[in-house]
Scaffold this motif. Structure first.
Motif, short mmCIF file in Angstrom:
data_model
loop_
_atom_site.label_atom_id
_atom_site.label_comp_id
_atom_site.label_asym_id
_atom_site.label_seq_id
_atom_site.Cartn_x
_atom_site.Cartn_y
_atom_site.Cartn_z
N VAL A 84 0.88 -1.17 0.00
CA VAL A 84 0.00 0.00 0.00
C VAL A 84 0.91 1.22 0.00
O VAL A 84 1.66 1.44 0.95
CB VAL A 84 -0.93 0.02 1.23
CG1 VAL A 84 -1.80 1.28 1.21
CG2 VAL A 84 -1.80 -1.23 1.26
N TYR A 88 -1.32 5.89 -2.79
CA TYR A 88 -2.37 4.90 -3.08
C TYR A 88 -2.14 4.15 -4.39
O TYR A 88 -2.41 2.97 -4.49
CB TYR A 88 -3.77 5.51 -3.09
CG TYR A 88 -4.04 6.49 -1.98
CD1 TYR A 88 -3.56 6.26 -0.69
CD2 TYR A 88 -4.76 7.65 -2.21
CE1 TYR A 88 -3.79 7.18 0.33
CE2 TYR A 88 -4.99 8.57 -1.20
CZ TYR A 88 -4.50 8.33 0.07
OH TYR A 88 -4.72 9.23 1.07
N LEU A 90 -3.70 4.03 -7.21
CA LEU A 90 -4.87 3.41 -7.83
C LEU A 90 -4.88 3.70 -9.33
O LEU A 90 -4.36 4.71 -9.79
CB LEU A 90 -6.16 3.95 -7.19
CG LEU A 90 -6.33 3.69 -5.69
CD1 LEU A 90 -7.61 4.33 -5.18
CD2 LEU A 90 -6.31 2.20 -5.38
N ASN A 99 -10.12 -1.97 -9.56
CA ASN A 99 -8.86 -1.81 -8.82
C ASN A 99 -8.66 -2.94 -7.83
O ASN A 99 -7.57 -3.52 -7.74
CB ASN A 99 -8.86 -0.46 -8.09
CG ASN A 99 -8.27 0.67 -8.91
OD1 ASN A 99 -7.06 0.82 -9.01
ND2 ASN A 99 -9.15 1.45 -9.53
N ALA A 145 -7.11 0.98 -1.71
CA ALA A 145 -5.73 0.51 -1.87
C ALA A 145 -5.45 -0.67 -0.93
O ALA A 145 -4.77 -1.63 -1.32
CB ALA A 145 -4.75 1.66 -1.59
#
Length: 353
Positions: A84, A88, A90, A99, A145
């Protein structure tokens, strides 16, 4: 979930040691934290564990399997480690569900759908599956995330400054939420942060780092009440050092009275607590209690309002200073003298420089 072991791990850049003989064991299912100031080597340690960087000395083991040693490292994608990132990372073109399910390619659509639904429910985002990252708040993106990292059922989760982009109030609340999620998944996790409140809220074990080394690996409670050295004492929590004199192996006299209790291990030498020796005694703000009836007086030199309490900086008769946490209905003016008394359960002392 898996046990994580670092055994005398070192890494350097251009001949300069970034981490130096780093050793700790994070038990299976526990949440650990590397805590320290910028440049102490904590992020480098995380990159070595994840497989993004090699190591110069030592070994790294996950669930008993060696994943890094000098001259060899298991590829990052084969370590079954979830990451993580601070920002993030993403995918903006994918939905929340896309995601979270990104790492589940190769599984049947039904299995992917079931896993994604279960994780979105776990992180409290079950109604957001079809939204895109830009439609979410920072806290929601952080939970996406985390769900994405958990999706492939990794052995270990690594989190690099996971809440640094959030405001203080959200950071504290999300820290507790993330801890709850990791515990419900029985996940072994290691977090890197410079924020001690974040570390205390999240971690079962904390390693305080300085100049590439862990100064102390302990529970949050022990770090606060039994710091191993001056750096840990100064970095973790608040406090003041008062001059004291050792009376015997169980007593130290300071300006405010005699402290009774087992003295800490003599880190600075066998005679660090010899009778008659002067030492510096660490007093935390909760070691000094406001008591209107106490004959012992101190002058309020400064104060910081914290809602439920004030943090008072007190000037003692000798000119030494101490800190005290006082309920906020005791609102005393700067320059006013107040009664105080000692309430010390953990004696922490260091040889005077």
């Amino acid at each position: 979930m898996a046990e994580l072991v670092l055994d005398s791990v070192s890494q350097s850049y251009g001949g300069r040691a970034i981490i130096d003989r780093l050793s700790f064991t994070l038990p299976q299912g526990a949440i650990g934290c590397l805590l320290g100031p910028s440049g102490c080597g904590k992020t480098t340690a995380l990159r070595c564990i994840s497989g993004f960087e090699p190591i110069r000395e030592g070994t790294i083991r996950i669930d008993g399997e060696t994943v890094s040693r000098p001259g060899w490292m298991l590829a990052a994608e084969k370590r079954r480690v979830g990451m993580v990132f601070q920002d993030y990372a993403l995918f903006p073109h994918l939905t929340v569900a896309g995601n979270v399910g990104f790492g589940l390619r190769g599984q049947s659509p039904a299995d992917v759908h079931a896993r994604v639904e279960a994780l979105l429910d776990l992180v409290g985002l079950s109604g957001h599956a079809d939204q895109h990252p830009h439609q979410l708040s920072g806290g929601q993106q952080q939970r996406v995330a985390l769900a994405r990292a958990l999706a492939p059922r990794p052995r270990l989760i690594l989190m690099d400054e996971p809440f640094s982009n959030l405001d203080v109030e959200l950071r504290e609340r999300l820290s507790l939420e993330v801890r709850d999620i990791l515990k419900r998944e029985a996940m072994t996790a290691l977090i890197v942060t410079h924020d001690q409140n974040e570390a205390f809220a999240l971690a079962d074990w904390i390693g305080v780092m300085h100049e590439g080394r862990i100064q102390q690996w302990a529970s949050p409670y022990d770090l606060y009440h039994e710091p191993a050295n001056r750096f840990v004492a100064d970095f973790v929590g608040q406090g003041a050092l008062l001059v004291g004199e050792v009376l015997d192996e169980r007593q130290i006299r300071i300006e405010l009275g005699v402290l009774n209790g087992r003295l800490p291990a003599a880190h600075d030498g066998d005679d660090a607590y010899a009778c008659g020796r002067q030492v510096d005694v660490l007093l935390r703000p909760d070691d000094i209690v406001h008591d209107d009836d106490s004959p012992l007086q101190a002058e309020v030199e400064n104060k910081a309002f914290r809602g439920a309490e004030f943090l008072y900086t007190l000037r003692l008769p000798s000119g030494q200073r101490a800190l005290s946490l006082v309920p906020s209905h005791h609102n005393h003016a700067i320059g006013e003298k107040i009664g105080i008394k000692l309430a010390v359960d953990h004696v922490v002392a260091f040889r005077r420089p």
